[in-house]
Design an enzyme around this catalytic site. Structure first.
Site, PDB file in Angstrom:
ATOM      1  N   ARG A   1     -26.527 -77.020  10.014  1.00  0.00           N
ATOM      2  CA  ARG A   1     -25.999 -78.008  10.628  1.00  0.00           C
ATOM      3  C   ARG A   1     -26.496 -79.457  10.267  1.00  0.00           C
ATOM      4  NH1 ARG A   1     -28.809 -77.153  16.394  1.00  0.00           N
ATOM      5  NH2 ARG A   1     -26.944 -78.463  17.379  1.00  0.00           N
TER       6      ARG A   1
ATOM      7  N   ASP B   1     -26.726 -73.479  30.262  1.00  0.00           N
ATOM      8  CA  ASP B   1     -25.378 -73.938  30.344  1.00  0.00           C
ATOM      9  C   ASP B   1     -24.533 -73.776  31.558  1.00  0.00           C
ATOM     10  OD1 ASP B   1     -26.429 -75.146  27.722  1.00  0.00           O
ATOM     11  OD2 ASP B   1     -25.165 -73.781  26.798  1.00  0.00           O
TER      12      ASP B   1
ATOM     13  N   ASP C   1     -22.110 -66.455  24.841  1.00  0.00           N
ATOM     14  CA  ASP C   1     -22.224 -67.675  25.720  1.00  0.00           C
ATOM     15  C   ASP C   1     -21.587 -67.876  26.798  1.00  0.00           C
ATOM     16  OD1 ASP C   1     -23.918 -67.805  23.177  1.00  0.00           O
ATOM     17  OD2 ASP C   1     -23.935 -70.020  23.108  1.00  0.00           O
TER      18      ASP C   1
ATOM     19  N   TYR D   1     -29.893 -72.202  11.208  1.00  0.00           N
ATOM     20  CA  TYR D   1     -28.751 -72.906  11.506  1.00  0.00           C
ATOM     21  C   TYR D   1     -28.442 -73.692  10.053  1.00  0.00           C
ATOM     22  CZ  TYR D   1     -29.827 -73.280  16.489  1.00  0.00           C
ATOM     23  OH  TYR D   1     -29.960 -73.106  17.797  1.00  0.00           O
TER      24      TYR D   1
END
Length: 366
Positions: A121, A287, A323, A119
């Site tokens: 971020r 999700d 995703d 990551y």
């Protein structure tokens, strides 16, 4: 502006679900192997809340995503790509100083020891979201406000924002909260466990994995999780291949009064088995499940059907590499959801199953 004005009310809504959170540009490997060995990556997008918004929009709902991205090319790509799914991105804010977050991952399942995620971020534009700089009017404009525990982990300001948004007040929309425990995002100690439990108990509809409840809270089993989180009108405990157990004391999309909580009412408990799916990649399934469950909730379907729609939406994502994917058509999904228990248990879903012309091939014996 620091927090919503006292007495903030929801106007006549034109949006079904508003999702708030960080979305990032994700770089997907061109081949299996360690990050050190992968020669090139393809660009995509990733973010729990934007994934939910995209799936809901693709399923025909009016969905909006609220976030904060950098004034950079990656921010442009995120906003344009999410909008291409039919999501309203008009309330997204651009940060002139902080960058859009990005990450790289390997092709292996995130549940294996060989899975790697890198990551970038820290200090991202999204981590600067706070009660002082988000558009409350847009956040409260939907029938449902969907949040996740990932946002709470990004910064102290982000946590303060989630506490503001989950505070019970007149006119608050139904708050959906996905626990999404990500230990690597938290800054040490046990704060993550207590924070996530606090936010879950302040919400109306909660999604939590049985495994993450054990990891974060040391709680084992669906009944024990419900005992620890009694307030939400609906608690969905995801149990992996075993399915999902839903504790419900009544839930309708719309404003929540200050007299909230399913704790005062007796639960109905519904267990819905998972589907048999030929998994291509496991990313994004949680999700998608939340999106399917929310979609059926908005339609006022029974609890069993809400969970079945969650399983079907998850199966659509599980059978593709990324995703996000096009969900099954609503009438196609409704036909599968209406199957009796025996036929539901015989479903075998693999790549391409969402195409309507394959419906006759789906129900078969192992």
């Amino acid at each position: 502006m620091s927090g919503p004005a006292a007495g903030t009310a929801v106007a006549a809504t034109t949006t079904d679900v508003v999702c708030l959170g960080e979305s990032m540009v994700t770089f997907l490997p061109s081949q299996p192997g360690r990050l050190a060995d992968v020669p090139s990556f393809g660009r995509g997008i990733g973010g729990a809340e934007s994934n939910v918004a995209c799936a809901l929009a693709a399923a025909g709902h009016r969905a909006a995503w609220v976030g904060r991205v950098g004034a950079d090319g990656f921010g442009d790509h995120l906003v344009e790509t999410i909008a291409s799914y039919g999501v309203d991105t008009s309330a997204v804010r651009r940060d002139p100083v902080r960058p859009t977050g990005i990450y790289f991952r390997t092709a292996t399942d995130r549940g294996t020891d060989t899975h790697e995620v890198a990551y970038y971020r820290a200090g991202s534009a999204a981590s600067a979201m706070s009660p002082a700089n988000v558009p409350y009017e847009e956040l409260f404009a939907g029938r449902v406000l969907h949040l996740s525990g990932i946002t709470a982990a990004l910064s102290g300001d982000c946590l303060a924002l989630l506490r503001e948004l989950t505070a019970v007040r007149p006119g608050r929309p139904l708050v959906s909260f996905d626990v999404n425990h990500r230990p690597h995002l938290w800054r040490g100690g046990d704060a993550d466990a207590s924070v996530l439990l606090e936010l879950a108990r302040r919400s109306d509809l909660v999604f939590v994995g049985e495994d993450e409840a054990e990891e974060a809270w040391g709680i084992v089993g669906a009944e024990a999780i419900r005992a620890a989180v009694p307030e939400p009108a609906v608690l969905v405990v995801k149990r992996g291949s075993a399915g999902a157990t839903v504790f419900a004391s009544g839930l309708r999309p719309g404003p929540r009064s200050s007299n909230a909580g399913g704790a005062e009412n007796a639960d109905t408990v519904t267990h819905v088995p998972a589907l048999h799916v030929a998994v291509v990649a496991a990313v994004g399934a949680g999700d998608a499940f939340a999106a399917g469950f929310l979609s059926a909730t908005l339609r006022g379907l029974p609890v069993r059907d809400r969970a079945r729609h969650g399983h079907l939406m998850a199966a659509a994502v599980l059978t593709v590499p990324g995703d996000l994917t096009e969900p099954p058509a609503r009438d196609h999904a409704d036909r599968l959801v209406a199957l009796d228990d025996d036929a539901w248990g015989r479903l075998r879903l693999g790549p391409g199953w969402t195409a309507a012309d394959r419906a006759s091939e789906e129900v078969r014996t192992p």
